[in-house]
Motif scaffolding. Structure first.
Motif, PDB file in Angstrom:
ATOM      1  N   VAL A   1       0.838  -1.207   0.000  1.00  9.29           N
ATOM      2  CA  VAL A   1       0.000   0.000   0.000  1.00  9.29           C
ATOM      3  C   VAL A   1       0.865   1.246   0.000  1.00  9.29           C
ATOM      4  O   VAL A   1       0.591   2.227  -0.715  1.00  9.29           O
ATOM      5  CB  VAL A   1      -0.956  -0.011   1.200  1.00  9.29           C
ATOM      6  CG1 VAL A   1      -1.718   1.318   1.285  1.00  9.29           C
ATOM      7  CG2 VAL A   1      -1.936  -1.175   1.088  1.00  9.29           C
ATOM      8  N   ARG A   2       1.916   1.237   0.773  1.00  7.46           N
ATOM      9  CA  ARG A   2       2.826   2.378   0.797  1.00  7.46           C
ATOM     10  C   ARG A   2       3.469   2.605  -0.554  1.00  7.46           C
ATOM     11  O   ARG A   2       3.618   3.742  -1.015  1.00  7.46           O
ATOM     12  CB  ARG A   2       3.904   2.172   1.865  1.00  7.46           C
ATOM     13  CG  ARG A   2       3.390   2.253   3.295  1.00  7.46           C
ATOM     14  CD  ARG A   2       4.476   1.906   4.285  1.00  7.46           C
ATOM     15  NE  ARG A   2       5.655   2.737   4.085  1.00  7.46           N
ATOM     16  CZ  ARG A   2       6.836   2.504   4.660  1.00  7.46           C
ATOM     17  NH1 ARG A   2       6.979   1.458   5.478  1.00  7.46           N
ATOM     18  NH2 ARG A   2       7.852   3.301   4.432  1.00  7.46           N
TER      19      ARG A   2
ATOM     20  N   ARG B   1      -7.769   0.122  -2.542  1.00 10.20           N
ATOM     21  CA  ARG B   1      -6.641  -0.043  -1.620  1.00 10.20           C
ATOM     22  C   ARG B   1      -5.889   1.273  -1.409  1.00 10.20           C
ATOM     23  O   ARG B   1      -5.280   1.488  -0.368  1.00 10.20           O
ATOM     24  CB  ARG B   1      -5.677  -1.099  -2.168  1.00 10.20           C
ATOM     25  CG  ARG B   1      -6.298  -2.480  -2.281  1.00 10.20           C
ATOM     26  CD  ARG B   1      -6.567  -3.066  -0.903  1.00 10.20           C
ATOM     27  NE  ARG B   1      -5.347  -3.221  -0.144  1.00 10.20           N
ATOM     28  CZ  ARG B   1      -4.508  -4.243  -0.260  1.00 10.20           C
ATOM     29  NH1 ARG B   1      -4.802  -5.232  -1.113  1.00 10.20           N
ATOM     30  NH2 ARG B   1      -3.427  -4.322   0.468  1.00 10.20           N
ATOM     31  N   VAL B   2      -5.864   2.129  -2.438  1.00 13.42           N
ATOM     32  CA  VAL B   2      -5.238   3.448  -2.350  1.00 13.42           C
ATOM     33  C   VAL B   2      -6.225   4.463  -2.924  1.00 13.42           C
ATOM     34  O   VAL B   2      -6.796   4.237  -3.998  1.00 13.42           O
ATOM     35  CB  VAL B   2      -3.906   3.515  -3.139  1.00 13.42           C
ATOM     36  CG1 VAL B   2      -3.368   4.956  -3.153  1.00 13.42           C
ATOM     37  CG2 VAL B   2      -2.883   2.572  -2.535  1.00 13.42           C
TER      38      VAL B   2
ATOM     39  N   LEU C   1     -11.930   4.762   0.205  1.00  4.08           N
ATOM     40  CA  LEU C   1     -10.842   3.892   0.622  1.00  4.08           C
ATOM     41  C   LEU C   1     -11.389   2.721   1.445  1.00  4.08           C
ATOM     42  O   LEU C   1     -12.125   2.912   2.415  1.00  4.08           O
ATOM     43  CB  LEU C   1      -9.819   4.693   1.440  1.00  4.08           C
ATOM     44  CG  LEU C   1      -8.560   3.941   1.868  1.00  4.08           C
ATOM     45  CD1 LEU C   1      -7.767   3.489   0.659  1.00  4.08           C
ATOM     46  CD2 LEU C   1      -7.696   4.835   2.765  1.00  4.08           C
TER      47      LEU C   1
ATOM     48  N   GLU D   1       0.834   4.070  -2.876  1.00  2.00           N
ATOM     49  CA  GLU D   1       0.581   5.465  -2.567  1.00  2.00           C
ATOM     50  C   GLU D   1       1.680   6.366  -3.143  1.00  2.00           C
ATOM     51  O   GLU D   1       1.395   7.438  -3.706  1.00  2.00           O
ATOM     52  CB  GLU D   1       0.487   5.659  -1.055  1.00  2.00           C
ATOM     53  CG  GLU D   1      -0.806   5.135  -0.455  1.00  2.00           C
ATOM     54  CD  GLU D   1      -0.833   5.307   1.046  1.00  2.00           C
ATOM     55  OE1 GLU D   1       0.247   5.606   1.626  1.00  2.00           O
ATOM     56  OE2 GLU D   1      -1.913   5.142   1.651  1.00  2.00           O
TER      57      GLU D   1
ATOM     58  N   GLN E   1      -6.839   8.919  -3.159  1.00  2.00           N
ATOM     59  CA  GLN E   1      -6.377  10.268  -2.844  1.00  2.00           C
ATOM     60  C   GLN E   1      -7.365  11.277  -3.423  1.00  2.00           C
ATOM     61  O   GLN E   1      -8.068  11.005  -4.394  1.00  2.00           O
ATOM     62  CB  GLN E   1      -4.975  10.506  -3.430  1.00  2.00           C
ATOM     63  CG  GLN E   1      -3.915   9.575  -2.850  1.00  2.00           C
ATOM     64  CD  GLN E   1      -2.566   9.729  -3.554  1.00  2.00           C
ATOM     65  OE1 GLN E   1      -2.496  10.250  -4.651  1.00  2.00           O
ATOM     66  NE2 GLN E   1      -1.509   9.255  -2.909  1.00  2.00           N
TER      67      GLN E   1
ATOM     68  N   LYS F   1     -10.810   9.627  -1.827  1.00  2.00           N
ATOM     69  CA  LYS F   1     -10.384   9.132  -0.521  1.00  2.00           C
ATOM     70  C   LYS F   1     -11.544   8.593   0.310  1.00  2.00           C
ATOM     71  O   LYS F   1     -11.365   7.702   1.144  1.00  2.00           O
ATOM     72  CB  LYS F   1      -9.676  10.259   0.229  1.00  2.00           C
ATOM     73  CG  LYS F   1      -8.848   9.769   1.403  1.00  2.00           C
ATOM     74  CD  LYS F   1      -7.933  10.865   1.904  1.00  2.00           C
ATOM     75  CE  LYS F   1      -7.008  10.326   2.996  1.00  2.00           C
ATOM     76  NZ  LYS F   1      -6.094  11.389   3.488  1.00  2.00           N
TER      77      LYS F   1
END
Length: 450
Positions: A260-261, A294-295, A304, A264, A297, A301
């Motif tokens: 996930v990081r 999963r992501v 999510l 992102e 923005q 958002k």
């Protein structure tokens, strides 16, 4: 005018000297007996009369030694300013006056002699005003100035009328040149006549046309260079962002970072290059036939962690077709999802591993914007990175599961072996192995066993 004034001055000087000589002769006759008898009071009366005459600027009477007896400008007998004679006393012979021109007056000096010129009894000094000359010169100057002004005015009018035929085309040329200097390169001169001025106008127009063509070429070249620089700069920025994201993904794969990081970080860079803040990554869940966010923005958002059917909306079309989907205005899309009322322009790209669709990444805009091919290329490139991150995550998860299963099997086998060795059969087998390995100690072992 100067010659006239000069002649007038010479004539006035000559006439005034004659008048002064005559006055001195008469005054000498009046003063002779008065000076001889030193009748100063009578001389004072003469000085008083002289002072009333505007034509006389000074009247002084001196004794035979040159001392002032009477001064019409200094009444009384105390003379703080003695005003000596201009002429040497010895040089003033009978009937031979001396004249001196000063500013504003003619000074005349003479000796006063007895009858026959036998004895000098004193001196007389008279000043005669030149105001009439100054007045006459002023009149001549005024007349000359008036005549000159009239002549100049007539000359200017004639010169203006004659020069207008020459100056008008030149002025028009100057106005046209000023317009060109101000940026109006399309302005042209209207040549008049076939003379030199007309030829100059045609030459000027030719020059103006050449300057305009050159300026247009330079402007087009500058615009082209500027656009090329912008495009190249943008390409370099895109490449740098992509390489930075690739570096982050590579480090993440090496260090087994959270997927996930990584996703992102990838989507943040993609959004920056595509001039939007609304991005998402959804992953396909085959078992439940769902797409999970999963992501997310920007305005995505709020979705999510939520799921939508794998066949629903624009994402469903991407999963079904395995192709990129672009909607210029999502609100005109017939199968639009009801939760995305804010979405206008949308670019969705599949995440794939060979023929398998892993998920969908998307860029969204809250207003209708032109589709930029560069933004499409960006999303395709970053989709590859996202696919790589997901595939690595799946491989890592599978390897971890396989490793866990192997460890569980080994532990179970170890427990079974320990239980077997504790049984009678296992103990006998273990004893036999010990005898086989060490025959010299077998008798001791048997003895101990007995």
């Amino acid at each position: 005018t100067m010659l006239t004034i000069r002649r007038e001055r010479e004539s006035f000087h000559s006439e005034l000297e004659k008048q002064a000589h005559l006055v001195l002769v008469v005054m000498s006759e009046r003063l002779r007996d008065l000076l001889y008898n030193m009748q100063v009071t009578e001389i004072d009366r003469i000085a008083f009369d002289m002072k009333e005459n505007e034509a006389i600027t000074r009247f002084r009477v001196y004794n035979n030694e040159g001392g002032i007896l009477v001064d019409m400008d200094q009444p009384g007998r105390d003379f703080p300013d003695p005003h000596p004679l201009f002429t040497e006393m010895s040089s003033l012979a009978p009937d031979q006056p001396k004249f001196y021109w000063h500013e504003g007056e003619l000074v005349a000096e003479t000796g006063v002699w007895t009858t026959g010129g036998r004895e000098r009894v004193g001196f007389a000094q008279l000043g005669f005003s030149t105001a009439p000359l100054v007045e006459r010169i002023g009149v001549l100057t005024a007349e000359s100035s008036t005549l000159a002004a009239v002549t100049l005015l007539i000359g200017i009018l004639l010169a203006t009328l004659m020069a207008r035929q020459l100056t008008n085309p030149i002025r028009e040329l100057i106005r046209t040149a000023n317009k060109m200097a101000a940026g109006d390169l399309g302005t042209r001169l209207q040549p008049e006549g076939r003379g030199e001025i007309g030829q100059l106008g045609h030459a000027f127009n030719d020059m103006a046309s050449a300057i305009e063509r050159r300026e247009t070429d330079l402007r087009n070249l500058a615009v082209g260079l500027e656009q090329t620089v912008k495009e190249r700069t943008w390409e370099l920025q895109q490449q740098n962002q992509y390489l930075a994201a690739l570096h982050e993904v590579t480090l993440g794969l090496i260090e087994n970072l959270d997927v996930v990081r990584l996703l992102e970080a990838i989507m943040t860079r993609a959004a920056s290059l595509a001039n939007t803040e609304h991005t998402f990554v959804s992953i396909v869940n085959r078992e439940r036939s769902e797409l999970q966010f999963r992501v997310a923005q920007g305005l995505y958002k709020s979705y999510l962690g939520k799921q939508i059917a794998v066949t629903q909306g624009l994402s469903g079309r991407v999963v079904a077709s395995g192709q990129m989907m672009i909607e210029q205005d999502y609100q005109q899309y017939a199968e639009r999802h009801p939760d995305f009322g804010w979405l206008r322009t949308a670019i969705y790209v599949p995440l794939r591993s060979e023929s398998e669709i892993l998920g969908v990444i998307g860029l969204g805009y809250d207003q209708v914007v032109p589709i930029n091919p560069n933004h499409v290329d960006i999303l395709n490139q970053f989709a590859q990175l996202a696919s790589l991150a997901l595939l690595n995550a799946q491989l890592y998860s599978a390897s971890q599961q396989e490793l866990s299963a192997t460890e569980q099997a080994l532990l179970a086998e170890e427990e079974r072996r320990k239980a077997y060795l504790k049984s009678p059969q296992g103990r006998a087998e273990s004893f036999a192995d010990r005898i086989t390995q060490n025959s010299s100690g077998a008798l001791i072992a048997i003895h101990n066993l007995a």
